[in-house]
Design an enzyme around this catalytic site. Sequence first.
Site, PDB file in Angstrom:
ATOM      1  N   ALA A  24      79.303  25.628 -15.964  1.00 32.47           N
ATOM      2  CA  ALA A  24      78.156  24.769 -15.649  1.00 32.47           C
ATOM      3  C   ALA A  24      76.895  25.156 -16.408  1.00 32.47           C
ATOM      4  O   ALA A  24      76.044  24.308 -16.678  1.00 32.47           O
ATOM      5  CB  ALA A  24      77.894  24.807 -14.146  1.00 32.47           C
ATOM      6  N   THR A  28      73.108  22.955 -17.921  1.00 31.65           N
ATOM      7  CA  THR A  28      71.862  22.967 -17.152  1.00 31.65           C
ATOM      8  C   THR A  28      70.668  22.520 -18.001  1.00 31.65           C
ATOM      9  O   THR A  28      69.748  21.881 -17.496  1.00 31.65           O
ATOM     10  CB  THR A  28      71.583  24.350 -16.546  1.00 31.65           C
ATOM     11  OG1 THR A  28      71.626  25.341 -17.568  1.00 31.65           O
ATOM     12  CG2 THR A  28      72.605  24.693 -15.480  1.00 31.65           C
ATOM     13  N   VAL A 105      82.892  18.768 -15.520  1.00 32.22           N
ATOM     14  CA  VAL A 105      83.458  17.424 -15.383  1.00 32.22           C
ATOM     15  C   VAL A 105      82.491  16.368 -15.899  1.00 32.22           C
ATOM     16  O   VAL A 105      82.729  15.173 -15.723  1.00 32.22           O
ATOM     17  CB  VAL A 105      83.817  17.134 -13.904  1.00 32.22           C
ATOM     18  CG1 VAL A 105      84.887  18.097 -13.410  1.00 32.22           C
ATOM     19  CG2 VAL A 105      82.583  17.186 -13.002  1.00 32.22           C
ATOM     20  N   ASP A 106      81.414  16.800 -16.562  1.00 29.31           N
ATOM     21  CA  ASP A 106      80.334  15.882 -16.946  1.00 29.31           C
ATOM     22  C   ASP A 106      80.597  15.082 -18.220  1.00 29.31           C
ATOM     23  O   ASP A 106      79.850  14.164 -18.552  1.00 29.31           O
ATOM     24  CB  ASP A 106      79.005  16.633 -17.081  1.00 29.31           C
ATOM     25  CG  ASP A 106      79.085  17.848 -18.008  1.00 29.31           C
ATOM     26  OD1 ASP A 106      79.754  17.760 -19.066  1.00 29.31           O
ATOM     27  OD2 ASP A 106      78.474  18.886 -17.683  1.00 29.31           O
ATOM     28  N   HIS A 123      89.063  20.885 -15.012  1.00 29.46           N
ATOM     29  CA  HIS A 123      88.740  20.380 -13.681  1.00 29.46           C
ATOM     30  C   HIS A 123      88.584  18.860 -13.667  1.00 29.46           C
ATOM     31  O   HIS A 123      88.034  18.298 -12.721  1.00 29.46           O
ATOM     32  CB  HIS A 123      87.466  21.050 -13.139  1.00 29.46           C
ATOM     33  CG  HIS A 123      87.652  22.499 -12.843  1.00 29.46           C
ATOM     34  ND1 HIS A 123      86.622  23.422 -12.860  1.00 29.46           N
ATOM     35  CD2 HIS A 123      88.771  23.215 -12.531  1.00 29.46           C
ATOM     36  CE1 HIS A 123      87.100  24.620 -12.580  1.00 29.46           C
ATOM     37  NE2 HIS A 123      88.401  24.520 -12.375  1.00 29.46           N
ATOM     38  N   CYS A 156      91.652   1.621  -3.319  1.00 32.33           N
ATOM     39  CA  CYS A 156      92.416   1.245  -4.505  1.00 32.33           C
ATOM     40  C   CYS A 156      92.826  -0.219  -4.408  1.00 32.33           C
ATOM     41  O   CYS A 156      93.374  -0.648  -3.389  1.00 32.33           O
ATOM     42  CB  CYS A 156      93.659   2.133  -4.621  1.00 32.33           C
ATOM     43  SG  CYS A 156      94.780   1.661  -5.967  1.00 32.33           S
ATOM     44  N   CYS A 159      96.951  -0.486  -4.326  1.00 32.22           N
ATOM     45  CA  CYS A 159      97.770  -0.158  -3.154  1.00 32.22           C
ATOM     46  C   CYS A 159      96.972   0.047  -1.867  1.00 32.22           C
ATOM     47  O   CYS A 159      97.568   0.263  -0.812  1.00 32.22           O
ATOM     48  CB  CYS A 159      98.600   1.092  -3.450  1.00 32.22           C
ATOM     49  SG  CYS A 159      97.652   2.636  -3.412  1.00 32.22           S
ATOM     50  N   ASN A 222      75.624  33.924 -21.419  1.00 38.20           N
ATOM     51  CA  ASN A 222      75.340  33.375 -20.098  1.00 38.20           C
ATOM     52  C   ASN A 222      73.874  33.629 -19.742  1.00 38.20           C
ATOM     53  O   ASN A 222      73.229  34.495 -20.333  1.00 38.20           O
ATOM     54  CB  ASN A 222      76.264  33.997 -19.040  1.00 38.20           C
ATOM     55  CG  ASN A 222      76.328  33.163 -17.768  1.00 38.20           C
ATOM     56  OD1 ASN A 222      76.387  31.928 -17.829  1.00 38.20           O
ATOM     57  ND2 ASN A 222      76.306  33.803 -16.626  1.00 38.20           N
ATOM     58  N   ILE A 240      71.265  29.238 -23.119  1.00 39.63           N
ATOM     59  CA  ILE A 240      72.468  28.897 -23.874  1.00 39.63           C
ATOM     60  C   ILE A 240      72.163  27.897 -24.988  1.00 39.63           C
ATOM     61  O   ILE A 240      72.724  27.991 -26.085  1.00 39.63           O
ATOM     62  CB  ILE A 240      73.550  28.361 -22.922  1.00 39.63           C
ATOM     63  CG1 ILE A 240      74.048  29.509 -22.024  1.00 39.63           C
ATOM     64  CG2 ILE A 240      74.726  27.750 -23.685  1.00 39.63           C
ATOM     65  CD1 ILE A 240      74.854  29.074 -20.842  1.00 39.63           C
TER      66      ILE A 240
END
Length: 249
Positions: A24, A28, A105-106, A123, A156, A159, A222, A240
């Site tokens: 993550a 940021t 997941v971005d 992920h 959904c 279904c 980091n 970073i």
Amino acid sequence: MEEAIEAGRELLAGAGRVVVLTGAGISTDSGIPDFRGPNGVWTKDPEAEKLATLDHYVSDPAIRAKAWQRRLETLSTTYEPNPGHHALVRLEQRGALDTLITQNVDGLHRRAGTSPDRLVEIHGTTSDVMCLDCDDRAPIEKALDRVRAGEADPACRSCGGILKTATISFGQGLVVDDLARADAAARRADLLLAVGSTLGVYPIANVVPLAKVHGAPVLIVNGGPTEMDDLADVRIEGSISEVLPALVG
């Protein structure tokens, strides 16, 4: 820091197969908060973690409705890749990037230009939704349009099953093929570069010691300490989006 950056540059210059693990912290500076940092989503709102826990999500329609509202708010904001993402694209363009494994997941690595065949989104992604019953998958915008139109918990359309983002929630297994790709990459790496992760989320954090035991040096970048700092050949603590461009050039 200048000495550490120079040492990191030397490691990168000598590596033909760099495997990168991002967390993550790389996003940021794009405005996306992390989860467990001082201003993290779950630090400020412990209840938010329930939205990412499969059992709670499946069993409680109120949790799903809250999750959809949060998705609507979050995904309505446009986040852009930052210089850290772009630095990793340049690493690929130089022919040095073997695999980029991301815990995020971005979708910002894809948007920056990282090739899908070099990318393992371990992920999952918030760009799609999937049905937990029939595995049907579609762009998330279609579901968000239904929420905007007043559906609290869109089902959904194939279904009638429960929809969620195509992300891996707590209590949900990782994709076996993605784990295998990450494992194979770590074993053949000339250098393992860990970026923006506390390296405390398993099993994917295991790629760091796996690469190390197979002879690859470890470079950690980091904003603060990680759980594997003792494995680092070079460790750089700082912004970073500033450090990665300085490392890659």
